[in-house]
Design a protein around this motif. Structure first.
Motif, PDB file in Angstrom:
ATOM      1  N   VAL A  94       5.173 -12.158 -13.460  1.00 58.59           N
ATOM      2  CA  VAL A  94       5.697 -11.814 -12.136  1.00 58.59           C
ATOM      3  C   VAL A  94       4.647 -11.071 -11.331  1.00 58.59           C
ATOM      4  CG1 VAL A  94       8.074 -11.711 -13.001  1.00 58.59           C
ATOM      5  CG2 VAL A  94       6.703  -9.624 -12.954  1.00 58.59           C
ATOM      6  N   THR A  95       4.856 -10.975 -10.013  1.00 64.63           N
ATOM      7  CA  THR A  95       3.826 -10.432  -9.132  1.00 64.63           C
ATOM      8  C   THR A  95       4.293  -9.240  -8.293  1.00 64.63           C
ATOM      9  OG1 THR A  95       4.448 -11.998  -7.392  1.00 64.63           O
ATOM     10  CG2 THR A  95       2.716 -12.686  -8.933  1.00 64.63           C
ATOM     11  N   LYS A  96       5.584  -8.954  -8.277  1.00 64.02           N
ATOM     12  CA  LYS A  96       6.102  -7.889  -7.426  1.00 64.02           C
ATOM     13  C   LYS A  96       6.500  -6.672  -8.270  1.00 64.02           C
ATOM     14  CE  LYS A  96       7.960 -10.879  -3.768  1.00 64.02           C
ATOM     15  NZ  LYS A  96       7.524 -12.191  -4.257  1.00 64.02           N
ATOM     16  N   GLN A  97       6.612  -5.531  -7.582  1.00 63.31           N
ATOM     17  CA  GLN A  97       7.031  -4.298  -8.244  1.00 63.31           C
ATOM     18  C   GLN A  97       7.959  -3.514  -7.336  1.00 63.31           C
ATOM     19  OE1 GLN A  97       3.472  -2.059  -9.138  1.00 63.31           O
ATOM     20  NE2 GLN A  97       3.069  -3.194 -11.029  1.00 63.31           N
ATOM     21  N   ARG A  98       8.917  -2.835  -7.956  1.00 60.12           N
ATOM     22  CA  ARG A  98       9.707  -1.823  -7.254  1.00 60.12           C
ATOM     23  C   ARG A  98       9.708  -0.572  -8.119  1.00 60.12           C
ATOM     24  NH1 ARG A  98      14.171  -5.523  -8.707  1.00 60.12           N
ATOM     25  NH2 ARG A  98      14.141  -6.284  -6.569  1.00 60.12           N
ATOM     26  N   ARG A  99      10.090   0.528  -7.544  1.00 65.06           N
ATOM     27  CA  ARG A  99      10.042   1.794  -8.269  1.00 65.06           C
ATOM     28  C   ARG A  99      11.412   2.450  -8.328  1.00 65.06           C
ATOM     29  NH1 ARG A  99       4.766   3.530  -9.010  1.00 65.06           N
ATOM     30  NH2 ARG A  99       3.226   2.249  -7.924  1.00 65.06           N
ATOM     31  N   THR A 100      11.539   3.346  -9.292  1.00 65.31           N
ATOM     32  CA  THR A 100      12.742   4.169  -9.353  1.00 65.31           C
ATOM     33  C   THR A 100      12.347   5.628  -9.149  1.00 65.31           C
ATOM     34  OG1 THR A 100      12.626   4.410 -11.773  1.00 65.31           O
ATOM     35  CG2 THR A 100      13.938   2.582 -10.901  1.00 65.31           C
TER      36      THR A 100
END
Length: 400
Positions: A342-348
């Motif tokens: 995968v190529t995307k990231q999100r954060r918590t």
């Protein structure tokens, strides 16, 4: 501590919302139907489901008390939930009343948050925040971990509470990607860093006697796949020398309960790769709306060189595309195998809020002092001793 009747008094963000609370375990057990209906009508993440949080309370949080805040509209319909629990700690002899999310620890629950009817997130979160502010002398610290970045609840907490009482911190990076169900799997593979290896390894496996991949979703068929999963998961982490994600009888019992309940709602997918009748790799996945959530996996270390884990993960992508799903989420962790797919990231992020007493600040300061002591000890330890301690911790985690 906060009493349920107190939560029907005090300020509200929206006049059309009636705020209350559920603090009785038997009442929590009976909330499944309306909780599930609300989750389906919301944008809340997968680990806010009753099927996840209720077994967590039963199996993991036996020393805590549930305190689920509820918001209802003028018709009495449930439009919001804030799934909290109460924990009593003693810090150097000082009693601390700590509020936190149900599901906060031991089981990797990302994207915890208020559950609100779509479009009403801010009003619901503000009602809960204002009620907690009005009752801030009844609790010491509010610890809310693993919000998805951009959560309106975080903004509301910063608006309602004084700035000095709210501390935010980054938590985890969660790799993910969007999927186009119209895109052929082969075309998807070309965009990844695993295409050639996946195709070569799968071709070899397909020639082996008894090779097959089983997908299990039915509640009554989980016993064998789960047994294989726990064995393979433990074996994988033991061979890697790391701290496994599922450890301890209580956590395993939680997952047996949660997978059963999720399967009853059509939210579970267990994948098992078998060769010659023996399970050699497993993936534990959750379906949440249009997303495949990769939760955990395991494989037989004797088959590591055949990349059975790689091939099975690839097959979960193939199945997600065939099922019309539009997102694949690896959750927390930046392991290389995730970035190859995968190529995307999100954060918590986490939010800590101090109540109206000094005990909450004492709790935070004691944590800071303990951290300073640990860091100081590491600084003066010889590198070889530090590494020995780390190895010992990994071995203990692997066999616990």
């Amino acid at each position: 501590m906060i009493r349920e009747e107190e939560l029907t008094q005090g300020p509200r963000a929206a006049q059309w919302l009636e705020v209350g609370a559920v603090g009785n375990p038997s009442a929590l057990a009976g909330m499944r139907r309306e909780w599930s209906a609300l989750l389906d009508a919301s944008d809340a993440g997968p680990f806010n489901a009753w099927e996840w949080l209720y077994p967590w309370y039963r199996r993991i949080a036996t020393n805590r008390r549930p305190l689920v805040l509820t918001a209802k509209d003028r018709t009495g319909a449930l439009v919001g939930l804030m799934p909290l629990c109460v924990e009593y700690r003693s810090v150097a002899g000082v009693p601390v009343r700590r509020l936190s999310f149900l599901g906060e620890t031991h089981v990797g629950s990302d994207y915890l948050d208020v559950v609100a009817k779509r479009g009403q997130e801010r009003d619901v979160a503000q009602s809960f925040a204002r009620m907690l502010y009005a009752l801030r002398d009844e609790w010491d610290v509010l610890d809310l971990t693993d919000f998805r970045e951009g959560s309106p609840t975080v903004d509301v907490l910063r608006e309602v509470f004084p700035s000095g009482d709210v501390r935010l911190a980054e938590r985890y990076v969660c790799p993910y990607d969007t999927l186009d169900p119209k895109e052929p799997f082969d075309a998807f593979l070309k965009r990844t860093g695993r295409r050639d290896n996946f195709l070569r390894r799968r071709k070899w496996l397909e020639k082996q006697e008894g090779y097959r991949i089983e997908r299990t979703e039915a509640p009554g068929e989980l016993a064998a796949p789960l047994t294989d999963f726990f064995r393979l998961h433990s074996a994988r982490w033991a061979s890697d020398g790391g701290s496994q994600g599922i450890k301890g009888s209580g956590v395993e019992a939680f997952h047996r309960d949660a997978t059963q309940l999720l399967a009853e709602r059509g939210r579970l997918r267990m994948y098992t790769m078998k060769v010659g009748g023996r399970a050699v790799a497993s993936v534990y996945g959750i379906i949440h709306r249009d997303t495949f959530v990769y939760f955990q996996s395991g494989y037989d270390p004797e088959w590591r060189n055949r990349s059975v884990g790689l091939v099975l993960v690839g097959e979960t992508f193939r199945d997600a595309l065939a099922s019309g799903l539009t997102e694949y989420d690896f959750l927390r962790g930046t392991e290389t195998y995730k970035s190859d797919w995968v190529t995307k990231q999100r954060r918590t992020v986490s939010a800590r809020v101090h109540g109206g007493t000094w005990a909450g600040r004492w709790f935070t300061r004691s944590e800071e002092l303990a951290r300073e002591v640990r860091n100081g000890a590491k600084a003066v330890m010889p590198d070889t001793l530090v590494e020995k301690v780390r190895r010992l911790r990994r071995r203990r985690a692997a066999v616990s």
